[in-house]
Design an enzyme around this catalytic site. Sequence first.
Site, PDB file in Angstrom:
ATOM      1  N   ASN A  76       0.797  -1.360   0.261  1.00 46.90           N
ATOM      2  CA  ASN A  76       0.019  -0.268   0.187  1.00 46.90           C
ATOM      3  C   ASN A  76       1.037   1.089  -0.167  1.00 46.90           C
ATOM      4  OD1 ASN A  76      -2.103   1.766   0.791  1.00 46.90           O
ATOM      5  ND2 ASN A  76      -0.824   2.226   2.452  1.00 46.90           N
ATOM      6  N   TYR A 140       5.145   9.351 -10.919  1.00 50.75           N
ATOM      7  CA  TYR A 140       4.350   8.848 -10.333  1.00 50.75           C
ATOM      8  C   TYR A 140       3.395   7.505 -11.230  1.00 50.75           C
ATOM      9  CZ  TYR A 140       0.074   8.217  -7.343  1.00 50.75           C
ATOM     10  OH  TYR A 140      -0.908   7.547  -6.765  1.00 50.75           O
TER      11      TYR A 140
END
Length: 233
Positions: A76, A140
Amino acid sequence: MQKRVFITGGNKGIGLETTRLFVNNGDHVIVVARDFKDFEFNGHPNVTTISYNLCDIAGIAQLVKEVGDVDVLINNAGMMNSLPYNQYPSDKQVALMNLNLYTPIELITRISESMTDKKQGRIVNVASVAGQIGHPDIWYGVSKAGIINATKSFAKLLAPHGIVINAVAPGPVETDMLHVIPEARRAQVKSSVYSGRFAKAEEVARTIYWLAVDAPEYINGTCIDLNNGSFPR
């Protein structure tokens, strides 16, 4: 039967909501993060906290060895910088790629060894709609596209050993990371979703939990979209 669940970044945001779900189910959760200040599960008998910089790939093998067998892995932890591609410091690029992609791959590689021995295990990776449609933070977007592909690749490799691995790809979620996104882009994304709001961390966590616990084994190597229409397909 109590499961041992390994969650990176399980101390806040989506990770914290996921930790809550497993703790409420009576499972033992190992949370790995850098900071546990004000963490609501500090001292909880079914929660082990490990302070570790997940950008440090070299130490992952030893970390996994110390943790021992794991039934569920939730990758996560992540970061976003929202910097222009031509003004991106190399140290920030390296840290982001390590945390968002290379460390999850290393964790899958190491933790799947004990899962293979037991012929069972579940892995869920937190990707992003950014990995499907691109993102102003180039690295990202690249890292999230990479983790989606890694999910599919590992599913092919690990399925014969009883391991199920999937990913979730949320749009913007109401977490601390949302504040990194420029206001103009936030408004643009919000206007494109059906309900006119961002996702709640709990909604993503419930999807992660379902994939880790209740989803049929035949759902393997897939990526669940949670974008409410911002990327319909």
